[in-house]
Every structure is written in structure tokens, then in C-alpha cells.
Design an enzyme around this catalytic site. Structure first.
Site, short mmCIF file in Angstrom:
data_model
loop_
_atom_site.label_atom_id
_atom_site.label_comp_id
_atom_site.label_asym_id
_atom_site.label_seq_id
_atom_site.Cartn_x
_atom_site.Cartn_y
_atom_site.Cartn_z
N GLY A 248 1.15 -0.94 0.12
CA GLY A 248 0.36 -0.04 -0.04
C GLY A 248 0.66 1.49 -0.32
N ALA B 4 1.67 3.02 2.36
CA ALA B 4 3.06 2.99 3.24
C ALA B 4 4.32 1.92 3.39
CB ALA B 4 2.74 2.23 4.85
N LYS C 212 0.29 -9.58 -0.90
CA LYS C 212 -0.60 -11.20 -0.97
C LYS C 212 -1.03 -11.38 -1.65
CE LYS C 212 -3.88 -9.87 2.64
NZ LYS C 212 -4.60 -10.21 4.65
N GLN D 37 -10.45 7.96 -1.14
CA GLN D 37 -11.34 8.42 -2.04
C GLN D 37 -10.71 10.29 -1.88
OE1 GLN D 37 -15.63 7.58 -1.54
NE2 GLN D 37 -14.86 5.26 -2.91
N GLY E 112 -9.02 12.27 -0.40
CA GLY E 112 -7.61 12.64 -0.23
C GLY E 112 -6.58 12.55 0.99
N GLU F 17 -13.89 17.56 5.58
CA GLU F 17 -14.49 16.20 5.43
C GLU F 17 -14.33 16.82 6.68
OE1 GLU F 17 -13.30 12.73 3.42
OE2 GLU F 17 -11.37 13.88 3.53
N HIS G 290 -16.86 3.56 8.79
CA HIS G 290 -17.21 5.01 8.10
C HIS G 290 -19.24 4.96 8.63
CE1 HIS G 290 -17.69 7.29 5.01
NE2 HIS G 290 -16.05 7.98 5.30
N ARG H 242 -16.24 11.71 12.66
CA ARG H 242 -17.27 10.21 11.83
C ARG H 242 -17.97 9.34 13.25
NH1 ARG H 242 -12.55 8.00 7.80
NH2 ARG H 242 -13.07 9.56 6.29
N HIS I 255 -14.37 0.29 8.99
CA HIS I 255 -13.29 1.39 7.79
C HIS I 255 -12.37 1.22 7.89
CE1 HIS I 255 -12.93 4.30 4.95
NE2 HIS I 255 -12.13 5.70 5.70
N GLU J 5 -1.37 1.89 8.33
CA GLU J 5 -2.49 1.63 9.33
C GLU J 5 -2.81 0.20 10.22
OE1 GLU J 5 -6.09 1.38 6.88
OE2 GLU J 5 -7.75 0.23 8.82
N ARG K 68 -10.01 8.86 14.10
CA ARG K 68 -8.77 8.99 13.23
C ARG K 68 -10.06 10.22 12.09
NH1 ARG K 68 -8.37 8.62 7.39
NH2 ARG K 68 -9.97 6.80 7.53
N LEU L 198 -3.87 8.31 4.73
CA LEU L 198 -2.77 8.27 3.66
C LEU L 198 -1.73 9.65 4.49
CD1 LEU L 198 -5.12 8.47 0.65
CD2 LEU L 198 -3.26 6.63 1.44
P1 FAD Z 1 -3.65 -1.06 2.55
O1 FAD Z 1 -3.54 0.15 1.46
O2 FAD Z 1 -4.50 -1.25 2.76
O3 FAD Z 1 -1.72 -1.91 1.75
C1 FAD Z 1 -1.90 -3.24 2.74
C2 FAD Z 1 -0.82 -4.18 2.19
O4 FAD Z 1 -0.48 -4.91 3.01
C3 FAD Z 1 -1.44 -4.61 0.56
O5 FAD Z 1 -0.50 -4.70 -0.11
C4 FAD Z 1 -1.41 -5.92 1.31
O6 FAD Z 1 -1.38 -6.99 0.56
C5 FAD Z 1 -0.49 -6.42 1.79
N1 FAD Z 1 -0.68 -7.53 3.20
C6 FAD Z 1 -1.23 -7.82 4.12
N2 FAD Z 1 -1.04 -8.57 4.45
C7 FAD Z 1 -0.42 -9.20 4.31
C8 FAD Z 1 -0.01 -10.46 4.88
N3 FAD Z 1 -0.08 -11.09 5.48
N4 FAD Z 1 1.16 -10.92 3.32
C9 FAD Z 1 2.25 -10.39 2.79
N5 FAD Z 1 1.06 -8.89 2.32
C10 FAD Z 1 0.64 -8.73 3.54
N6 FAD Z 1 -7.27 7.82 3.98
C11 FAD Z 1 -6.76 8.93 3.45
O7 FAD Z 1 -6.33 9.85 4.72
N7 FAD Z 1 -8.59 10.03 2.89
C12 FAD Z 1 -8.92 8.61 2.29
O8 FAD Z 1 -9.68 9.58 1.70
C13 FAD Z 1 -9.74 8.01 2.58
N8 FAD Z 1 -10.27 7.02 1.44
C14 FAD Z 1 -10.62 5.65 1.77
C15 FAD Z 1 -11.46 5.24 0.79
C16 FAD Z 1 -11.64 3.35 1.39
C17 FAD Z 1 -12.64 2.76 0.53
C18 FAD Z 1 -11.07 2.82 2.58
C19 FAD Z 1 -10.50 1.70 2.79
C20 FAD Z 1 -9.79 3.44 3.12
C21 FAD Z 1 -9.70 5.14 2.75
N9 FAD Z 1 -8.85 5.71 3.74
C22 FAD Z 1 -8.28 7.26 3.23
C23 FAD Z 1 -7.60 5.02 4.41
C24 FAD Z 1 -6.23 4.78 3.77
O9 FAD Z 1 -6.42 4.49 2.90
C25 FAD Z 1 -5.83 3.26 4.78
O10 FAD Z 1 -5.65 3.65 6.30
C26 FAD Z 1 -4.45 3.44 3.63
O11 FAD Z 1 -4.37 3.72 2.58
C27 FAD Z 1 -3.89 2.21 4.75
O12 FAD Z 1 -2.31 2.17 3.52
P2 FAD Z 1 -1.06 0.95 4.19
O13 FAD Z 1 -0.44 0.97 2.90
O14 FAD Z 1 -0.68 1.02 5.78
O15 FAD Z 1 -2.23 -0.20 3.85
C1 SIN Z 2 -13.46 9.39 2.79
O1 SIN Z 2 -13.22 9.56 1.62
O2 SIN Z 2 -14.08 9.03 3.51
C2 SIN Z 2 -12.26 8.37 3.29
C3 SIN Z 2 -11.81 9.94 3.90
C4 SIN Z 2 -10.59 8.81 4.61
O3 SIN Z 2 -11.10 7.62 4.81
O4 SIN Z 2 -9.79 9.22 5.20
#
Ligand code: FAD
Ligand code: SIN
Length: 519
Positions: free
Chosen positions: A15, A17, A36, A48, A50, A114, A230, A276, A337, A361, A372, A378
Site C-alpha cells: 500500500g 506505506a 499477498k 477517495q 484525499g 471532511e 465510516h 465520524r 473502515h 494503518e 481518526r 494517507l
Molecule cells: P494498505 O493500503 O491496506 O496495504 C496493505 C498491504 O499489505 C497490501 O499490499 C496487502 O496485500 C499487504 N498485506 C497484508 N497482509 C499481508 C501478508 N500477510 N503478507 C503479505 N502482504 C500482506 N485515508 C485517507 O487519508 N484519505 C482517504 O481519502 C481515504 N479513503 C479511503 C477509502 C477507502 C474505501 C478505504 C478502505 C480507506 C480509505 N482511507 C483513506 C484509509 C487509507 O486508505 C488507509 O488507511 C491507508 O491507505 C492504509 O495504507 P497501508 O499502506 O497502511 O495499507
Molecule cells: C472518505 O473519502 O470518506 C475517506 C476518507 C478517509 O477515510 O480518510
């Protein structure tokens, strides 16, 4: 493929991160990036609304810090929040340098708002921010020859050497062989745990794997009772996990009971833009007391052209279900969420285990407190991934890596009982939704705790008998994470932010984190 790999840095998760960490690491280091599922699958891709940052003239760091603290119901860590907020404008610049085309009007960012934000400060790419971020970051990652990508590889457990982490056992889902990835530094970037709940906005990847792996390794895990629901996910029998962005409310969307009757004025003076936890609880209460399947979110008054420009993805998705959002309100329900708690980390993403880092996350940096604020996630991923990489870059890596035994599956066999895995998956998620949801009580939490203990034993016994698979690995993590959520919820004897317990409706005067560690 060899069954043993050696890298300087192992990053589990692709993701935002994980990708940002990889991009900030020294090009001299060999890096393994593990996903994975398909590489882009994860919450980041679906974001969505930002990324929040102080970018407008009338805004300032103090306001962003104050809003974040207020949304977090007094539990946010001021030092981490300050660090994140002050690094936010640079995070936006850095995303732009990778090609993210933020929406602009007359050469200035179009900033949306928001819940909880006192100013417009959410930079976005229409309503597809995550997709643009991920595609551009991935392109940069692919151009680096020191980064090797392993897609469809699922981490099983961390490799520990004395009290230090040296990589992980990882299942190659194609060959079904567990390979050892041995590394000087391991970064967990595995995302959240919202799939512990029956209804969620998250993709299938959010099963709490990193949290469970770290917990089993002896790491401290903090504030897991704070699951964010959410308020507005699309309610339709065929719509799996589709979010209706909070930016829709930010731009004036009104919540109604379906007969144009508004209700948010009865709950909070900030109405639809209250944090929220407040909005989700209000919707939950309206649905439960009035026996409704959903409530409605109306943005139709903005007209078709405006909606097409600002929310094309939401418009098209709703339209595919026969809902024209420029003419009618959108049926919505709350869903799990975001995981506010996670692996306890410091400003450099260090966990409580040597050489193990956590970003995104999966981590608890303290910025979100008990709830949050929208679009701070993000931002947290990008800011803390950079500090994690910078910290790793400064370390002198030893020339030697430890030796580990290969994965041993001599005592397990193929399962003919896969129905057990499906059944327990479903049971955990239903149990969490019904007993550990938006409104909790001591009795329901105790019931959940007892039942999860039994399920955990059942999963352990299955795990010790049969060959592992993706579903079994996730089930094992799901039950462990659910147990941590319930235990943390029981430990918190108050209602604060996202954790609302009918038996302790008030805030406690003692402001404290709940930290869980293997006994
Ligand atoms: P993720 O993007 O969830 O990535 C996790 C990664 O870990 C994936 O590649 C997965 O395959 C991998 N993984 C997991 N377990 C394993 C394992 N056992 N072995 C190998 N790989 C593994 N936040 C905002 O700030 N703004 C927004 O507009 C916003 N909108 C959102 C809309 C939606 C629909 C959702 C669901 C969330 C939203 N959020 C938003 C929250 C935000 O998107 C997430 O908190 C953030 O993207 C998390 O990023 P991450 O890299 O930590 O994890
Ligand atoms: C949203 O677009 O409502 C998601 C934003 C967020 O989870 O921070």
C-alpha cells in the site's frame, strides 16, 4: 525460486506505506516488497477523499493539530501529531514529484473538507485519490533495480533471532511453498483489520495480519478498541464494500431518513461534519430506534455537471446499481473502515522488537487518538514511511545474516475440512459486528471474549493439523486480532471516541492508552 532469500530490508505490504518506505530507502540496499494479493490491492488504492495538509492561506499548522486532537477525543499524542502535520505539505510535494496529478483550479490545489476539519485542507484527485497515488508510486518503484517485488506471497510469521526480528516465513501462493525471507530490517506495512467485521469499506486484504504476527512475536499493540466505522457506505445487496466519500458531506451532502427528514441537527451542532464517531453513532441510533435498513445521503441539489466533475467514481458506481445521484439520495449504512490502534511505534516507526518497524494503518503512532480525522491516514502513511526509511538508512547493517531452519510441514496433511475455515471466518465477523460494534456493552464484550477463546483453540488445532493456505493464514490472524480488539475494549472502562460502551457512558478523568502484549 529458491526457498531462502536474503535482503537488506524486507517490506511486507505494498500500500502507500510500503511503497513510500521502499522509495525513500537507500538505492544501495537490496529490498524485497511483498504483497499477498495483486500488487495494487489494498485500502490505499481505494482511497477517495484525499490527503490532508495545510496548503491554504488562511490555514495553519496549529489549526490542523487542534482539529486532529479534538477528533481524537483527547487521546492523540501531541508530539506525533505535530510531526505529521508539519511534514504534510512536504508529503504532498513528494507525491507530486512522483506524478500524482492533484486536482487544481487556476494553478492552486482544489481543497475539499471532511468531518472535523475547520478549514479546507484535503488535497485530492477528484474522488480517485488512492488510485492515482498508487499507480504513480508503483511506477517509481518499478524503475528501481534494487527493489524486488513478490506478488501473491503471504507472510505467515516473523523470524526471530534472540529478541530481534530477521525477516519472515512467507507462503508463495502459486507454488504453495513457504519460503524464508531473511533480512537485516523488516517493515510491516500490512494495513488494517477492518475485515474482522461483517460489513466493511475495506478490500479483502485488511485481515490484521501484521498486527497478529507482531503480537505473536511479542510486540506491544496499542488502542485496538478504536475501530472506526465510516458513516456512509453504499447500501445495496450487490455492492460489496463501496464507500461514499465523506467529501460528499464536506461539499454539502445532507443525511436524511428517506422522507427528506434531516436528523443530524439532533445530535451535534456540526451536523454532517461532526467527527465520524458522532455521525456513525447517530445513524446507528436512527436505524435501530426506527427499524430502518439504511439512511440516505443527498447531494442531488448540486446538479449533474457539478457531481460529474467532483465525484465521477461515486456517480458511476451508484449508476451501475440504478441510482442516479444527481436526481435521488444515496442509500447508506455505516461499516468498519479503519483500525486506529496497532503496533506501538515511535516517530521513526520502530516497534518494541529490535529491527522490526511498522508503518501505515498497521501501526499505532498516536496521531489518531480515539478517532481518526478524515484524510489523516494517507498522510500518516507517507510521513512515517519516510521517517522509517531515513532511520533505516542511517543504520550500519551487519555483514552477516542469521541462519534459520526451513519451514517444516512434515507433521501436517492436506485438509478435506475446508468448510471449517469458511464457517469460522463468517462466525468471527458476524460476532464482531453484533457484539463489538458501534455501541458496546460489558455483557456483549464478555460473550465475544469467551466465544473467541474457543474459536482460537479450534483454529490452532486446525493450523497444527493441516497444510497452510491463504485462507487459513488469514483466519488465524483474524481471530487473534479480534481477540485483541475485544480484550482492549474490555480494558477501557469508559466511552471515548470510537469506543462507546453503554455501561460506562462517560469519559474517564484518566487519559490512558490500552496496551496489550503476549503473556
Ligand atoms: P494498505 O493500503 O491496506 O496495504 C496493505 C498491504 O499489505 C497490501 O499490499 C496487502 O496485500 C499487504 N498485506 C497484508 N497482509 C499481508 C501478508 N500477510 N503478507 C503479505 N502482504 C500482506 N485515508 C485517507 O487519508 N484519505 C482517504 O481519502 C481515504 N479513503 C479511503 C477509502 C477507502 C474505501 C478505504 C478502505 C480507506 C480509505 N482511507 C483513506 C484509509 C487509507 O486508505 C488507509 O488507511 C491507508 O491507505 C492504509 O495504507 P497501508 O499502506 O497502511 O495499507
Ligand atoms: C472518505 O473519502 O470518506 C475517506 C476518507 C478517509 O477515510 O480518510
Amino acid at each position: 525460486m529458491p526457498s531462502q532469500h536474503k535482503f537488506d530490508v524486507l517490506i511486507i505490504g505494498t500500500g502507500s506505506a510500503g511503497l513510500v518506505t521502499a522509495l525513500h530507502l537507500s538505492r544501495e540496499m537490496s529490498i524485497a516488497l511483498i504483497s499477498k494479493d495483486k500488487i495494487l490491492e489494498g485500502s490505499s488504492y481505494y482511497a477517495q477523499g484525499g490527503v490532508s495538509a495545510v496548503l491554504a492561506k488562511n490555514d495553519n499548522f496549529d489549526k490542523h493539530i487542534k482539529d486532529t486532537l479534538i477528533a481524537g477525543a483527547g487521546l492523540g499524542n501531541i508530539e506525533s501529531i505535530k510531526f505529521m502535520v508539519e511534514n504534510a505539505p512536504e508529503a504532498i510535494n513528494s507525491l507530486e514529484s512522483h506524478g500524482v496529478p492533484f486536482t487544481k483550479k487556476e494553478n492552486k490545489y482544489h481543497l475539499t473538507t471532511e468531518g472535523g476539519h475547520s478549514e479546507r485542507r484535503v488535497a485530492h484527485v477528484a474522488d480517485k485519490t488512492g488510485e492515482h497515488i498508487q499507480l504513480n508510486l508503483l511506477e517509481s518503484v518499478r524503475s528501481r533495480d534494487n527493489i524486488s517485488i513478490f506478488e501473491n506471497y503471504i507472510a505467515v510469521d516473523l523470524l526471530l533471532n534472540d529478541d530481534s526480528c530477521s525477516g519472515a516465513y512467507i507462503l508463495n501462493k502459486e507454488t504453495k511453498i513457504v519460503e524464508s525471507f531473511i533480512a537485516h530490517k523488516t517493515v510491516l506495512a500490512t494495513g488494517g483489520a477492518s475485515k474482522t467485521y461483517l460489513y466493511t469499506s475495506n478490500p479483502d486484504t485488511s485481515t490484521g495480519d501484521g498486527i497478529a504476527m507482531a503480537y505473536r512475536a511479542g510486540c506491544e499493540v496499542t488502542n485496538m478498541e478504536f475501530t472506526q466505522f465510516h458513516p456512509t457506505c453504499l447500501f445495496h445487496p450487490h455492492a460489496k464494500s463501496f464507500l461514499i466519500s465523506e467529501a460528499v458531506r464536506g461539499e454539502g451532502g445532507i443525511l436524511t431518513l428517506g422522507d427528506s427528514k434531516e436528523f443530524m441537527q439532533n445530535y451535534d451542532e456540526r451536523r454532517e461534519l461532526a467527527p465520524r464517531d458522532v455521525v456513525a453513532r447517530a445513524i446507528d441510533n436512527e436505524m435501530k430506534t426506527k427499524g430502518l435498513d439504511c439512511v440516505y445521503l443527498d447531494i442531488s441539489f448540486k446538479g449533474e455537471k457539478w457531481i460529474e466533475e467532483h465525484f465521477p467514481t461515486i456517480k458511476n458506481k451508484c449508476s451501475s446499481f440504478g441510482i442516479d445521484i444527481s436526481k435521488e439520495p444515496i442509500p447508506v449504512v455505516p461499516a468498519a473502515h479503519y483500525t486506529c490502534g496497532g503496533i506501538q511505534t515511535d516517530l521513526n516507526a520502530n516497534s518494541s522488537i529490535n529491527n522490526l518497524y511498522a508503518v501505515g494503518e498497521v501501526a499505532h503512532t498516536g496521531v489518531h487518538g480515539a478517532n481518526r480525522m478524515a484524510s489523516n491516514s494517507l498522510l500518516e502513511c507517507i510521513v512515517f514511511a519516510k521517517s522509517c526509511a531515513k532511520h533505516i538508512n542511517k543504520q550500519q547493517l551487519s555483514t552477516k545474516l542469521p541462519i534459520f531452519n526451513s519451514w517444516d510441514e512434515s507433521r501436517v496433511s492436506a485438509s478435506k475440512e475446508k468448510v471449517v475455515v469458511l464457517h469460522l471466518w463468517d462466525e468471527i465477523r458476524r460476532l464482531m459486528w453484533n457484539f463489538v460494534g458501534i455501541v458496546r456493552s460489558n455483557k456483549r464484550l464478555q460473550y465475544a471474549q469467551q466465544r473467541l477463546e474457543v474459536i482460537n483453540l479450534e483454529v490452532d488445532s486446525y493450523y497444527g493439523t493441516y497444510l497452510i493456505s491463504n485462507d487459513l493464514i488469514e483466519l488465524r490472524n483474524l481471530v487473534k486480532t479480534a481477540q485483541i480488539i475485544v480484550d482492549s475494549s474490555i480494558d477501557r472502562k469508559e466511552s471515548r471516541g470510537l469506543h462507546f460502551n453503554e455501561d460506562y457512558k462517560e469519559l474517564s478523568s484518566k487519559i490512558a492508552n490500552t496496551t496489550i502484549k503476549i503473556k
